[in-house]
Design an enzyme around this catalytic site. Structure first.
Site, PDB file in Angstrom:
ATOM      1  N   ASP A 193     -21.273 -94.688  -5.014  1.00 56.57           N
ATOM      2  CA  ASP A 193     -20.122 -95.024  -5.592  1.00 56.57           C
ATOM      3  C   ASP A 193     -19.018 -95.345  -4.713  1.00 56.57           C
ATOM      4  O   ASP A 193     -18.863 -95.027  -3.495  1.00 56.57           O
ATOM      5  CB  ASP A 193     -19.678 -94.102  -6.760  1.00 56.57           C
ATOM      6  CG  ASP A 193     -18.931 -94.876  -7.909  1.00 56.57           C
ATOM      7  OD1 ASP A 193     -18.320 -95.879  -7.569  1.00 56.57           O
ATOM      8  OD2 ASP A 193     -18.724 -94.273  -8.876  1.00 56.57           O
TER       9      ASP A 193
HETATM   10  C1  BGC Z   1     -16.877 -96.818 -10.549  1.00 56.25           C
HETATM   11  C2  BGC Z   1     -18.156 -97.672 -10.403  1.00 56.25           C
HETATM   12  C3  BGC Z   1     -17.916 -99.065 -10.169  1.00 56.25           C
HETATM   13  C4  BGC Z   1     -17.157 -99.146  -8.856  1.00 56.25           C
HETATM   14  C5  BGC Z   1     -16.910-100.638  -8.002  1.00 56.25           C
HETATM   15  C6  BGC Z   1     -16.024 -97.095  -9.159  1.00 56.25           C
HETATM   16  O1  BGC Z   1     -14.824 -96.606  -9.364  1.00 56.25           O
HETATM   17  O2  BGC Z   1     -17.007 -95.646 -10.592  1.00 56.25           O
HETATM   18  O3  BGC Z   1     -18.884 -97.581 -11.683  1.00 56.25           O
HETATM   19  O4  BGC Z   1     -19.060 -99.850 -10.068  1.00 56.25           O
HETATM   20  O5  BGC Z   1     -15.927 -98.679  -8.785  1.00 56.25           O
HETATM   21  O6  BGC Z   1     -15.971-101.269  -9.022  1.00 56.25           O
END
Ligand code: BGC
Length: 837
Positions: free
Chosen positions: A250
């Site tokens: 993530d």
């Molecule tokens: C989230 C993810 C997301 C990523 C990219 C993160 O803050 O937890 O689910 O895919 O950002 O935007």
């Protein structure tokens, strides 16, 4: 030989679908493997390391020398987010409420096409974490409280996305079932709980959906961050499940160069803070990380790109329009199939457009539309249809539609709060509120701190109550990384757990006439932060016009619930509806007995103040861009409601089975020392959340304890009635054999409708304690009045198994099992006994 597939293509499948089929990934082969390895052989160690970290927030790294372009990613829990307006579908929990795997496939295909139209290679979804608790901030993006339902929905969804030549990314692996302190929180769970509840949807995504990317979560699991968790990544995902795709982090969820490299992470997103040359070249040279480990990560990226043809064709597909009527139809179906009717007393619904002369649509969620929740999933929907406009369109010109927001905007409350004197603003040099502050004065509580990122800003003001009674102390908070503590007369007011972003908290103060209350807010602004505090006299909060309209209308729709500001990634949510909404419902219901409440939100809320005063309750979830039309179609009986709750609805947060196990264990924090190459070391405080509720999540808890929630998992009303008959299961079966179970479903009412037949299995003779029942099969059946359909569900070995903690494997205890069939986890009128030998 002409293959069956080719015959089918020429037998009438359109040119558009030929193109789509041609773009689906091909299976891995020795040829692809050899090509990927040959490309890797041309790279230096430094180049290989470059490839395992992202660039520019949403891209993989390019190496033009070997013909490798960069690949683009986009979030897409409801719609493709990358730029501009997009089709927003019923996502996450709404999709699960449809209990319709074919709808999941169609929405997956739609998102895949929308991604191709924007040159996107990786779709950052679906999210499949278990909805363990009603206050978890991202339930709306996830699916349900049940692993079988999640697995059944996620497989076709992934297949739909990937059929369009776009990689799906199942997330967040694993145990990211709360947002509170999500970067640091340690989710501690035993192996059986993980295997039976939190991992199956990921397992199905990999083994049945053949998903090509997985995203690790932010949190730690049993003491180790997901991005370096050997058990989850190496033993289970890449070992037992044989995952051959790309495991990415993530965003900023990586904490150790060698730890991540050696424990399965293939791609650090969004940039290589740890898996970079400074962190890994030396480690490879001294053997701490094998070069073959790095090679394997690069091969996974290249192999996947080759399988999808990313190097042979443009990912941008001009045939996939960014806007299409067909996509709008899919979005509408999603909303229609998910909206769940929870209460319908006295035959208020369906409304008769011929009889209703005046309908009042009231509430903050009536307009504008609320297609999705907040955070990285927030997409800009094309012309989202609000409840107000949907009702006006569907009711037609003969019905008079009245509208009131019912409650003021928060900005109006802030502007109209008359503080007793000026607001004092003390801006401290650091966020610890130490040192000598710079002093200032403001008219509005909260305005000045906007630019003071990284400083501690203390606001103080007094408020004098003119009348005796209840006052709401309201806050507005926007932006990431914001921290806020509010005090009344020197006492800190409790907030729901939050960290990073923040859902604006509010409190009720009981004041005497003439009483002065001193309000202080200690605020540490984060990036893009804004904040404000205001006070409103509760009895006058509900706008007088709302009750006036309610009085003259034949029927009232009160549209309440959450929005991207109040339900979002990065923070947990309140169990109560946002401020003023309970009072609004009560005031409207007192003015008009025909009050219909629609709630926008991921999962259940506190309805105790008003549920017995209103005849109708409709759960709307986040329905996507066509939500308003779908609500109106359901209200006027153009569509018979068919959604079924994918989560149990608790009466209160305290009675939720997760409540006692949600907050970190006091005194169990530990400090984690993190060395980011080239930066000073940072110590993180790691709180431990013990998943002591184990398997007792949602309906597993309610049915095992014999207690009853407000509305059970699987429940949802219809305008018709269904019956279940002729349940047939073999009396005996061999252990491990597939067991066919058949039954009939009949529409015994007078309108067409859809029912979800739900099959639960009980294992009363198990050696281990098991939940009283577990969902192991379901089928959505569409029936005309009087029509009957015969359904057969095949139960595989997993339907009877539990995870044997001592043997570390799935096991079936021979003996008696009970098959239960019905229309919710609590209403299973048919049962059949089965003995497994
Ligand atoms: C989230 C993810 C997301 C990523 C990219 C993160 O803050 O937890 O689910 O895919 O950002 O935007």
């Amino acid at each position: 030989m002409v293959s069956g597939l080719v015959c089918a293509l020429f037998a009438g499948i359109s040119a558009a679908s030929i193109a789509a089929l041609a773009q689906a990934p091909v299976p891995d082969s020795p040829d692809i493997e050899a090509k990927a390895r040959a490309m890797v052989a041309k790279l230096s160690l430094e180049q290989k390391i470059e490839l395992i970290g992202g660039v520019d927030e949403m891209y993989t790294h390019a190496i033009p020398a070997i013909g490798l372009p960069r690949f683009k990613m986009s979030d897409a829990s409801v719609g493709v987010r990358t730029w501009g307006p997009t089709t927003a579908y019923a996502g996450g929990v709404a999709l699960a409420a449809s209990w319709d795997p074919e709808l999941a496939r169609r929405i997956g295909e739609g998102l895949g096409k929308d991604a191709r139209a924007r040159n996107v290679n990786f779709l950052l979804g679906p999210g499949v974490n278990i909805a363990r608790s009603p206050i978890a901030g991202r339930n709306f993006e996830y699916l349900s409280e049940d692993p079988f339902l999640n697995s059944t929905i996620v497989v076709p969804f992934i297949q739909g996305v990937q059929s369009q030549g776009v990689i799906a990314t199942v997330k967040h692996y694993a145990l990211n079932s709360q947002e509170y302190n999500r970067h640091n929180v340690d989710s501690d769970a035993d192996e059986r709980t993980m295997r039976e509840l939190y991992l199956p949807a990921f397992e199905a995504a990999v083994k049945q959906g053949h998903v090509d990317a997985v995203m690790n979560s932010y949190n730690l699991i049993n003491g180790v961050h997901a991005t370096q968790n050997e058990f989850l990544n190496l033993k289970v995902l890449k070992g037992e499940w044989d995952f051959q795709g790309i495991l990415m982090s993530d965003w900023d969820a990586t904490y150790d160069s060698v730890g991540a490299a050696n424990n399965g992470l293939d791609l650090e997103m969004p940039s290589p803070r740890f898996m970079n040359a400074a962190g890994l070249v030396g480690a490879v040279k001294d053997g701490t990380v094998k070069e073959s480990t790095i090679d394997d990560k690069v091969v996974r990226l290249l192999r996947t790109a080759l399988r999808y043809g990313f190097m042979d064709r443009p990912q941008f597909d001009p045939n996939d329009s960014t806007y299409s009527v067909a996509d709008r139809a899919v979005a509408l179906d999603g909303a229609l199939e998910s909206i769940t009717l929870l209460k319908n007393e006295g035959g208020v619904l369906p409304l008769d457009a011929g009889k209703v002369k005046t309908i009042a649509v009231i509430g903050p969620n009536a307009w504008p539309a609320v297609p999705g929740g907040g955070g990285s999933s927030e997409a800009q929907a094309f012309e989202p249809v609000s409840t107000l406009t949907g009702i006006a369109n569907v009711a037609g010109a003969t019905v008079h539609v009245l509208y009131s927001r019912g409650l003021p905007e928060i900005t109006d409350v802030l502007r109209h709060t008359h503080w007793d004197g000026a607001v004092t603003v003390a801006t401290y040099p650091g966020k610890d509120f130490n040192g000598t502050p710079e002093m200032g004065k403001e008219q509005i509580f909260g305005e000045a701190g906007r630019a003071a990122v990284g400083h501690g800003v203390r606001y103080s003001a007094s408020y004098k109550a003119e009348k005796a009674g209840k006052y709401l102390l309201l806050t507005a908070v926007e932006g990431w990384g914001t921290d806020l503590k509010v005090f009344a007369d020197g006492k800190e007011l409790p907030t729901a757990p939050h960290a990073e972003g923040q859902v604006a908290p509010f409190w009720t103060l009981d004041l005497k006439a003439g009483q002065t209350v001193k309000v202080q807010a200690d605020y540490v602004p984060g990036w893009g932060a804004r904040f404000g505090v205001g006070i409103a006299y509760a009895p006058e909060l509900v706008m007088g016009e709302a009750t006036e309209l309610a009085k003259i209308a034949d029927v009232v729709v009160v549209a309440v619930g959450f929005t991207p500001n109040t339900e979002s990634e990065g923070s947990d949510r309140t169990f109560e509806l946002p401020w003023g909404q309970d009072a609004l419902i009560e005031a409207v219901a007192a003015a008009n007995p025909h009050t219909i409440v629609t709630v926008t939100g991921g999962v259940g809320t506190d309805t105790r103040g008003w549920l017995d005063k209103v005849p109708v309750l409709l759960q709307v979830y986040y329905p996507g861009q066509e939500g308003g039309t779908a609500v109106a179609d359901v209200l006027f009986g153009k569509h018979n409601p068919e959604g079924k709750l994918p989560v149990s609805f608790d009466r209160s947060w305290e009675e939720s089975p997760s409540h006692d196990y949600y907050y970190p264990i006091a005194g169990a924090d530990h400090v984690l020392h993190v060395n980011e190459p080239g930066h000073p070391a940072v110590d993180y405080v790691i709180p431990h959340v013990k998943y002591g509720d184990k398997l007792m999540v949602g309906y597993r808890y309610w049915t095992t304890t014999g207690k009853h929630p407000l509305f059970p998992f699987g429940f949802g009303l219809s305008y018709t009635k269904f019956s279940f008959t002729n349940l047939k299961a073999p009396a005996t079966a061999a252990s491990g054999a597939t067991v066919p179970v058949s039954f009939d479903v009949t529409n015994t009412g007078s309108v067409a409708g859809a029912e979800v037949a739900q099959l639960y299995v009980s294992d009363p003779s198990a050696k281990a304690a098991r939940p009283e029942r577990e969902l192991k099969g379901f089928e959505k059946v569409r029936l005309a009045p009087g029509e009957t359909k015969h359904v057969t569900l095949n139960l595989d070995a997993r339907a009877f198994s539990y995870w044997d903690e001592a043997a570390h494997k799935w096991t079936i205890d021979p003996g008696k099992f009970v098959i239960r069939l019905g229309d919710s986890s609590e209403n299973t009128p048919l049962t059949a006994d089965l003995t497994i030998q």
